[in-house]
Design an enzyme around this catalytic site. Structure first.
Site, PDB file in Angstrom:
ATOM      1  N   PHE A 105     -11.727  -7.189  13.406  1.00 51.63           N
ATOM      2  CA  PHE A 105     -10.616  -7.602  12.780  1.00 51.63           C
ATOM      3  C   PHE A 105     -10.291  -6.561  11.728  1.00 51.63           C
ATOM      4  O   PHE A 105     -11.240  -6.183  10.927  1.00 51.63           O
ATOM      5  CB  PHE A 105     -10.803  -9.204  12.019  1.00 51.63           C
ATOM      6  CG  PHE A 105      -9.853  -9.410  10.995  1.00 51.63           C
ATOM      7  CD1 PHE A 105      -8.567  -9.814  11.700  1.00 51.63           C
ATOM      8  CD2 PHE A 105      -9.885  -9.530   9.739  1.00 51.63           C
ATOM      9  CE1 PHE A 105      -7.437 -10.223  10.972  1.00 51.63           C
ATOM     10  CE2 PHE A 105      -8.703 -10.126   9.082  1.00 51.63           C
ATOM     11  CZ  PHE A 105      -7.571 -10.664   9.726  1.00 51.63           C
ATOM     12  N   GLN A 106      -8.975  -6.066  11.563  1.00 50.15           N
ATOM     13  CA  GLN A 106      -8.568  -5.160  10.634  1.00 50.15           C
ATOM     14  C   GLN A 106      -9.172  -3.782  10.828  1.00 50.15           C
ATOM     15  O   GLN A 106      -9.460  -3.280   9.789  1.00 50.15           O
ATOM     16  CB  GLN A 106      -8.646  -5.803   9.300  1.00 50.15           C
ATOM     17  CG  GLN A 106      -7.453  -6.886   9.024  1.00 50.15           C
ATOM     18  CD  GLN A 106      -7.102  -7.367   7.645  1.00 50.15           C
ATOM     19  OE1 GLN A 106      -8.051  -7.102   6.687  1.00 50.15           O
ATOM     20  NE2 GLN A 106      -6.129  -7.673   7.165  1.00 50.15           N
ATOM     21  N   GLU A 140       0.943  -1.082  -0.149  1.00 49.01           N
ATOM     22  CA  GLU A 140      -0.046   0.004  -0.003  1.00 49.01           C
ATOM     23  C   GLU A 140       0.945   1.240  -0.016  1.00 49.01           C
ATOM     24  O   GLU A 140       0.370   2.218  -0.573  1.00 49.01           O
ATOM     25  CB  GLU A 140      -1.028   0.043   1.251  1.00 49.01           C
ATOM     26  CG  GLU A 140      -2.159  -1.112   1.165  1.00 49.01           C
ATOM     27  CD  GLU A 140      -1.849  -2.262   1.632  1.00 49.01           C
ATOM     28  OE1 GLU A 140      -0.703  -2.559   2.004  1.00 49.01           O
ATOM     29  OE2 GLU A 140      -2.614  -3.058   1.880  1.00 49.01           O
ATOM     30  N   MET A 143      23.847   9.744   2.999  1.00 46.05           N
ATOM     31  CA  MET A 143      23.797  11.083   3.482  1.00 46.05           C
ATOM     32  C   MET A 143      24.075  11.019   5.138  1.00 46.05           C
ATOM     33  O   MET A 143      24.916  11.775   5.758  1.00 46.05           O
ATOM     34  CB  MET A 143      22.328  11.612   3.326  1.00 46.05           C
ATOM     35  CG  MET A 143      22.135  13.032   3.588  1.00 46.05           C
ATOM     36  SD  MET A 143      23.232  14.281   2.916  1.00 46.05           S
ATOM     37  CE  MET A 143      22.239  14.725   1.566  1.00 46.05           C
TER      38      MET A 143
END
Lengths: 565, 174
Positions: A117-118, A55, A480
């Site tokens: 759930f989720q 995602e 860096m």
């Protein structure tokens, strides 16, 4: 009034996206968005869905798409972990004013607050990092919420919007009709310009001996590139750019004197300190631009033009704040601006350029010539691409070398995570840019660290057959941080060296053509192959292990304390 | 220099606005001393009154930040002198306090309070006043050892000028 018909919420969502012209979305399925994916199955000819591998890849791709096209980027994920994986990209888009609409699934309304759930409270979590967010719990709310989301994301100072849609709202049926949103009584995206302030600005500019025009991304966001150039030419004003403003003005324009800030050009920073008038447009005086604010531009009056009232006076004292859309303000300023010669001021600019060339550019790279320098790669690439490519960077030295040495003929050609500094941004953002403007050459320049933060997106590139060019500047260091450790922490390289895999083999495993180069003599040929490659191509460039990026203004120091080595 | 500033915001009465506004304080690590949200004199528009101790520079930035929010119609900050500010407090005190020779009315008058509930164990008294007046009464009751519970409403404010008129104009103009 549009005709109404009864459709499922999931279909209403897709019809709303189509109505907004959003026919490309980046996403990843999951339990609480299966109804949307089920509808997408029927709409595959009208909406192109690009399946990323994470995602975070989807949200950065939506950002890259938005930055390259100027349109609103759209990404889609499921509830819970899918949604929380968006968070870095949302925060990034907030700081970089990138218009994106993030659609997340949510547990059914009846289960909200039950630790289902989720379930993750996406609205609460994203409140401080969104321009607006909203939870939809019934199908009938969907068209209105999407209309508002697009209007808010793209108008005024653009930014990210999250629309969280509960599963029941995706399944229920409701009457569908679509009305674009064009007005909200509590939201005035286009400021009304104070004309007396414009008049004062014109007087200040016309009487300035050493004016400096500082531009940021606001120029691109308000499509003011042409107007800006006309304004600068009419007034004979030197132009310097922030990191986010790069490519708004072609590098070869005679008035363009370079980039500002921590790793900006000598001329831009020295002229800031010497200037008697700063005219800042569509930028926000970030700490990476100003260095120590107390000693910033000590001789200059400052005119700050920005669409966002909260930016005016936020970071430093401004003599003349003007709340305005950049394009409108520039057009008004241009009417009153006079040509002033300022020969000494431009001589100073070219002297500073010569100083940078002598002190920095000519010395950079490997003194023995055994290893390839990152500076050399970016310079040669700009030549090979004839300054026409879109350069998408990751974060770190690769980003700063790309900013300093890339050359651009076209606007919206430099895409980078400026505010948040998100490692892992480069590869997925480049995917989004390439999807958005497939006719243009897009090159992702990444370090070996950042590349591995979203390396899984090679799968997306393979599946979509994107024709994306990728350069991995491999020094086996988080360069860096290593540079800061060298300069400020007695070269104690704490956890900055990386044991890396065979990147060429990895690319090839994804069916992407790839090559590796490590000899300076072979660099040009390797870059030519990258430029001429049909389809996607990854070039791993083994660069010198401990190269530093200069010029540099150490964090928190005055711009006057520029260091060259 | 830190002092009390009162931010007054008029917003659309929509879910999430309160959360969005308080994040402006939270991210700068500023404690909210009191906060009141209720419908304003115009239906559908909420009025926020938020009091905090901070600097002029910070409250200016917070106000600009809040003004950017999509649902915010109008926001300004005030010095406590700009506003008529009152709070209501309820004090639960032990009935024993009134068992002496003094009459109940005398005590209540002394505090500028009125009785709300009377039981054999406790008495609830109510007082309206400035925060300082309310706190002074609280201290006195506390010192006498009779204060059992105490609660305050937070600031209820009216601007000395008419804010609603400004708001009405604003809505018409938009």
């Amino acid at each position: 009034m549009a005709n109404t018909k009864k459709v499922k919420g999931a279909e209403a969502l897709l019809l709303s996206l189509i109505a907004e012209g959003a026919d490309i979305i980046f996403g990843y399925p999951g339990g609480q968005v299966i109804p949307v994916y089920d509808s997408l199955y029927d709409y595959s000819t009208r909406i192109r869905h690009i399946l990323t591998r994470h995602e975070q890849g989807a949200v950065h791709a939506a950002q890259g798409f938005a930055r390259a096209t100027g349109k609103v980027g759209v990404c889609l994920a499921t509830s819970g972990p899918g949604a929380t994986n968006f968070i870095t990209g949302i925060a990034d888009a907030m700081l970089d004013s990138t218009p994106i609409v993030c659609i997340t699934g949510q547990v059914p309304a009846a289960m909200l607050g039950s630790d289902a759930f989720q379930e993750a409270d996406m609205v609460s979590m994203t409140t401080p990092i969104t321009k607006w967010n909203f939870q939809v719990t019934s199908a009938s709310e969907i068209p209105g919420a999407i209309a508002k989301a697009f209007y808010i994301a793209r108008s005024g100072r653009p930014g990210p919007v999250v629309i969280d849609i509960t599963k029941n709202a995706q399944i229920e049926e409701a009457e569908f009709s679509y009305e674009p949103c064009t007005y909200l009584r509590s939201y005035l995206p286009t400021p009304i310009i104070d004309h007396s302030a414009i008049d004062s600005a014109i007087d200040m500019i016309n009487s300035a001996a050493k004016p400096l025009l500082i531009i940021g991304q606001g120029i691109k966001l308000s499509n003011a590139e042409q107007e800006l150039i006309l304004f600068a030419e009419r007034g004979n004003l030197p132009i310097a750019s922030t990191l986010m403003g790069i490519s708004a003005v072609p590098n070869n324009h005679p008035l363009f004197i370079g980039n500002l800030g921590m790793h900006g050009n000598v001329a831009a920073n020295r002229m800031t300190q010497d200037s008697d008038l700063i005219i800042a447009i569509g930028m926000r005086f970030s700490d990476r631009i100003t260095g120590d604010v107390k000693s910033y531009a000590p001789n200059a009056k400052i005119i700050h033009i920005d669409i966002d009232l909260a930016e005016l006076g936020k970071n430093l004292r401004v003599d003349l704040p003007i709340k305005a859309d950049a394009k409108e303000a520039i057009q008004l300023l241009t009417e009153g601006i006079k040509h002033v010669e300022r020969a000494d001021w431009f001589t100073f600019a070219s002297d500073m350029d010569a100083e940078e060339k002598r002190e920095v550019t000519d010395n950079c790279g490997d003194p023995k010539g055994e290893y390839i320098s990152m500076a050399q790669v970016v310079q040669q690439l700009a030549i090979a691409e004839e300054s026409n490519a879109i350069i998408v960077t990751d974060v770190g030295q690769n980003q700063m070398f790309s900013a300093l040495y890339s050359r651009f003929n076209h606007t919206r050609s430099f895409i980078t995570s400026g505010g948040l500094g998100t490692m892992g941004y480069g590869l997925p953002a480049a995917i989004g840019a390439k999807v958005g403007v497939p006719e243009r050459e897009v090159v992702a320049i990444m370090g070996d660290g950042g590349f591995q933060m979203n390396i899984q997106e090679l799968g997306t590139i393979m599946q979509e057959n994107l024709g994306l060019k990728m350069i991995v500047l491999n020094n086996s260091f988080l360069g860096m941080v290593r540079q800061w450790q060298e300069l400020f922490f007695d070269a104690r390289y704490s956890f900055t060296n990386l044991a890396n895999p065979d990147f060429v083999a990895i690319a090839k495993a994804y069916n992407i053509n790839a090559a590796q180069v490590s000899s300076p003599a072979e660099l040009n040929k390797a870059l030519e192959e990258l430029v001429n490659a049909e389809g996607s191509y990854l070039l791993e460039i083994r660069v010198m292990a401990q190269e530093n990026i200069f010029p540099m203004v150490p964090a928190g120091a005055s711009l006057s304390k520029l260091i060259y080595k | 220099m830190n002092k009390e500033y009162i931010l007054i915001a008029f917003t659309e009465n929509q879910i999430g606005v309160l959360n969005r506004i308080t994040t402006c304080y939270l991210r700068r690590k500023i404690n909210i001393e009191s906060l009141k949200v209720s419908e304003s004199s115009i239906k559908g528009i909420s009025m926020f009154v938020i009091s905090s101790y901070t600097s002029l520079e910070t409250i200016t930035k917070i106000t600009k930040h809040v003004s950017n929010f999509v649902e915010v119609l109008e926001v300004s900050y005030y010095d406590s002198n700009d506003l008529i500010t009152q709070e209501i407090a309820l004090y639960k005190v032990a009935s024993d306090m009134f068992s002496g020779s003094e009459r109940v009315d005398t005590i209540l008058n002394q505090f500028g309070a009125r009785m709300v509930e009377l039981t054999p164990k406790y008495i609830v008294i109510e007082k309206t006043g400035t925060r300082e007046e309310i706190e002074a009464t609280r201290d006195k009751l506390d010192q006498s050892g009779n204060l059992i519970e105490f609660t305050r409403s937070g600031s209820v404010v009216l601007h000395r000028k008419s804010i609603d008129k400004i708001l009405n104009n604003l809505i018409q103009n938009k």
